[in-house]
Design an enzyme around this catalytic site. Structure first.
Site, PDB file in Angstrom:
ATOM      1  N   ALA A  37      -7.876  -3.300  -7.474  1.00 43.77           N
ATOM      2  CA  ALA A  37      -9.164  -2.637  -7.256  1.00 43.77           C
ATOM      3  C   ALA A  37      -9.534  -1.779  -8.452  1.00 43.77           C
ATOM      4  O   ALA A  37     -10.666  -1.835  -8.947  1.00 43.77           O
ATOM      5  CB  ALA A  37      -9.115  -1.797  -5.980  1.00 43.77           C
ATOM      6  N   GLY A  38      -8.595  -0.971  -8.927  1.00 44.21           N
ATOM      7  CA  GLY A  38      -8.887  -0.048 -10.022  1.00 44.21           C
ATOM      8  C   GLY A  38      -9.128  -0.748 -11.337  1.00 44.21           C
ATOM      9  O   GLY A  38     -10.084  -0.426 -12.066  1.00 44.21           O
ATOM     10  N   SER A  48       7.287 -13.760   1.337  1.00 45.71           N
ATOM     11  CA  SER A  48       5.866 -14.031   1.534  1.00 45.71           C
ATOM     12  C   SER A  48       5.557 -14.723   2.855  1.00 45.71           C
ATOM     13  O   SER A  48       6.311 -15.570   3.343  1.00 45.71           O
ATOM     14  CB  SER A  48       5.356 -14.918   0.396  1.00 45.71           C
ATOM     15  OG  SER A  48       4.062 -15.390   0.672  1.00 45.71           O
ATOM     16  N   ARG A  94       0.182 -11.400  11.671  1.00 47.38           N
ATOM     17  CA  ARG A  94       1.401 -10.661  11.381  1.00 47.38           C
ATOM     18  C   ARG A  94       1.837  -9.735  12.512  1.00 47.38           C
ATOM     19  O   ARG A  94       3.028  -9.603  12.793  1.00 47.38           O
ATOM     20  CB  ARG A  94       1.211  -9.855  10.097  1.00 47.38           C
ATOM     21  CG  ARG A  94       1.086 -10.741   8.882  1.00 47.38           C
ATOM     22  CD  ARG A  94       0.772  -9.954   7.620  1.00 47.38           C
ATOM     23  NE  ARG A  94       0.751 -10.857   6.474  1.00 47.38           N
ATOM     24  CZ  ARG A  94       0.496 -10.469   5.233  1.00 47.38           C
ATOM     25  NH1 ARG A  94       0.223  -9.196   4.987  1.00 47.38           N
ATOM     26  NH2 ARG A  94       0.500 -11.336   4.249  1.00 47.38           N
TER      27      ARG A  94
END
Length: 662
Positions: free
Chosen positions: A48-49, A288, A334
């Protein structure tokens, strides 16, 4: 129930599918010459940054970017493995923007904001185009088209991936874009700097106080807007899949300066993690979710079965997800997969030394892929050994680094014996409350990616964190920040000699001195470990009112002990990781109390928030839409004092239903 007057989500009018396009066509703009006069501070340089900093600099703004690592490449986004969702419908299996939107809202158990999620689905395809243009090496089919695989909570294949290191490759793409802007001077990069407070002037966020973590020096940095892109707060549990340095300090300081905190109790437990092996651990390792794409999860049908898994016949195995959820099988969301694993282990069917694990088995996938390879190579009389060998080669190509990681950590070869997995704390759906523009309740202060609450409701579907981070940075904030900055061009330069900067810096300095002056006997890590145990035991995979009340009292007692018996070695004016950790643990203790308060207040079960008092006869989450269909936005009032503000969640485009994956 009505939305609090202090909360204005600023959702554009009009039909859902037209909101974003209409908004982009009417949002105020800042002309290129004026952009050069405006400065933006970006805290955090993960997906995001980094994407936000690179894109805003490309638009012409002056940008300062801060990260506490030695390089933006160290951001925890690099750890994401399985993939990133996008509604491209490359598989021609019925996917669409609407289906991605619906799956995400349903996966979040109807506790996310409709307009934000639709926008996320709408821009998802552009993210893939952007990343391909940057050179991200997504997996491809034989003919050259990008490959897709399945993830939990959906019945289409929409997850793009780069083996088991998708986060790393996406971050390198965003990092390259960021470094280009650093190279031409449009972004000034501050590594090894930690934001310790925000500076408020006349009710607006005008900058930050940061600590140079190498020299210990406190620095003042002014900006016309500040973007918090510092990730989630899963490390409040001590043991989690997050990097050791991941923390909540930037978001928590913003909260204490007026930014409301949304849904803090919504934390995600990931079902496929390498189990805890002992008291020595300080971090857990994720396997994963993509492994559930081909792997089958099971436990022995006999309690306390200590046989080698390969010695247990097929008819003595309980593929419990396939049994309980035939429509989705091993690809349930999940939260559901995690609770199902806990239930089996609690009932005495767990495996491994601790009996707190289940099997993730690739035997049938290896055989299936091997037969397909044999047919492709016209080996119609291939031996079982040849089939297994060819199947292993296919699995290695798809998931090889994950299998290698598992073997390196456990000493067991997952090609030969099933992996042992158990749920662990992973992502946080809660975060700083933001409106449609991604602005917090503090004018000029924004929150992007995992740091905000907006898109995932009570449970995040796999492969959507990378999607949200890049959507916010590349395609949302470049438009929405203009709505605010268009009115800031007359502000001129902001002086760091303003009394607000002086006062805030002094407050930060006093807090650091207080941490150092306690001179007790207990290290920050010991306090963190104790907090984590309270949180996991009483606000973890399952919660109840009695436990949450106890947790709140225990955390308050722990905070009192922290401020009287903490021992921090070293000084403030040097590289001092113990001091860094002490400040972060102090923030975690306060955040932990709010999480328990929020969980106690929400008398329902939804997504990852599972209150034992509120469940169906067959153990599923039981929502209370009449009383709790809202975002819980908490306002900080003082030590152990918060006020709850509610944002009603209105669904006009989907039918609300009890979530079912059966």
């Amino acid at each position: 129930m009505a939305t609090s007057p202090l909360l204005d989500a600023k959702i554009p009018a009009g039909p859902l599918e037209e909101k974003w396009n209409r908004y982009r066509s009417s949002v105020p703009l800042v002309n290129p010459a004026n952009k050069r006069r405006l400065e933006i501070i970006v805290v955090g340089t993960g997906l995001a940054g980094a994407s936000a900093a690179a894109t805003l600099a490309e638009l012409g703004y002056k940008v300062k970017a801060f990260c506490f690592q030695d390089s933006p490449r160290r951001a925890h986004s690099i750890a994401a493995q399985g993939g990133i969702n996008a509604a491209k419908n490359y598989q021609n299996d019925g996917d669409s923007v609407y289906r991605l939107f619906y799956d995400t809202v349903k996966g979040g158990d109807y506790r996310s904001r409709e307009s934000n999620v639709y926008r996320l689905a709408e821009v998802s395809g552009s993210i893939i185009d952007q990343c391909v243009a940057q050179g991200v090496p997504f997996a491809r089919e034989y003919g050259g088209l990008l490959s897709n695989r399945s993830f939990g909570g959906v019945q289409v294949q929409r997850t793009f991936y780069a083996a088991g290191q998708t986060g790393q490759q996406l971050l390198l793409g965003a990092y390259s874009a960021l470094e280009r802007q650093v190279g031409i001077g449009a972004v000034k990069m501050y590594s090894r700097h930690e934001m310790l407070d925000i500076v408020m002037i006349d009710g607006k966020c005008r900058g930050i106080i940061a600590r140079n973590m190498v020299t210990g020096e406190l620095e003042r940095h002014a900006g016309h807007a500040v973007l918090i892109c510092s990730g989630g707060y899963g490390n409040v549990f001590y043991l989690s899949t997050n990097a050791m340095g991941s923390n909540a300090t930037a978001a928590w300081k913003a909260h204490k300066r007026g930014a409301f905190f949304g849904n803090p109790c919504f934390t995600q437990i990931h079902p496929t993690c390498i189990p805890v092996s002992g008291e020595h651990q300080s971090k857990l390792t994720l396997m994963s979710e993509s492994l559930r794409n081909d792997g089958r999860i099971w436990v022995p049908k006999k309690q306390n079965d200590n046989r080698n898994p390969n010695a247990i016949p097929e008819d003595e195995r309980d593929y419990y997800l396939e049994r309980r959820y035939p429509a989705f099988g091993n690809l349930v969301p999940r939260d559901i997969a995690s609770r199902a694993a806990k239930e089996r282990c609690d009932a005495g069917y767990g495996v491994g030394p601790s009996k707190m694990a289940v099997y993730l088995d690739y035997t049938s996938a290896i055989e299936r892929y091997g037969r397909a390879e044999a047919n492709k190579n016209n080996l119609f009389n291939a031996t079982p050994e040849q089939i297994i060998q060819m199947g292993k080669a296919v699995v290695k190509e798809k998931y090889g680094n994950l299998f290698d990681m598992y073997k390196q950590i456990t000493g067991e070869d997952p090609y030969e014996v099933p992996m042992r997995i158990y749920p662990a704390v992973h992502y946080t759906m809660g975060g700083i409350w933001v409106d449609y523009n991604l602005m917090t309740t503090v004018p000029g202060l924004y929150a992007l990616g995992e740091a905000n609450f907006s898109d995932h409701g009570a449970n995040r579907l796999g492969a959507s964190a990378l999607m949200q981070g890049l959507a916010d940075g590349y395609f949302v904030i470049p438009y929405t920040i203009g709505a605010y900055l268009a009115n800031e061009i007359r502000s001129g330069d902001i002086s760091t000699n303003h009394e607000a900067f002086v006062r805030t810096e002094q407050e930060v300095k006093e807090r650091i001195e207080k941490l150092l002056s306690i001179n007790g006997k207990t290290s920050p890590e010991q306090f963190h470990r104790r907090l984590g145990k309270i949180m996991w035991d009483k606000c973890g995979m399952a919660r109840n009112a009695e436990g949450l009340k106890e947790a709140i009292q225990e955390i308050r007692a722990l905070r009192k002990e922290f401020w009287s018996d903490l021992r921090v070695v070293g000084t403030a004016n040097e590289l001092n990781p113990e001091l860094d950790r002490a400040g972060r643990v102090a923030d975690f203790i306060e955040l932990g109390e709010l999480m328990c308060l929020d969980a106690l207040n929400r008398n329902e079960s939804c997504g990852g928030h599972f209150r034992e008092e509120f469940q169906t006869e067959d153990g599923e989450a039981l929502r209370d839409d009449e009383n709790y269909m809202y975002v819980a936005a908490w306002q900080y009032l003082g030590e152990s004092q918060w006020e709850l503000h509610k944002e009603d969640l209105v669904y006009e485009n989907i039918k609300i239903a009890q979530r079912s994956y059966k």
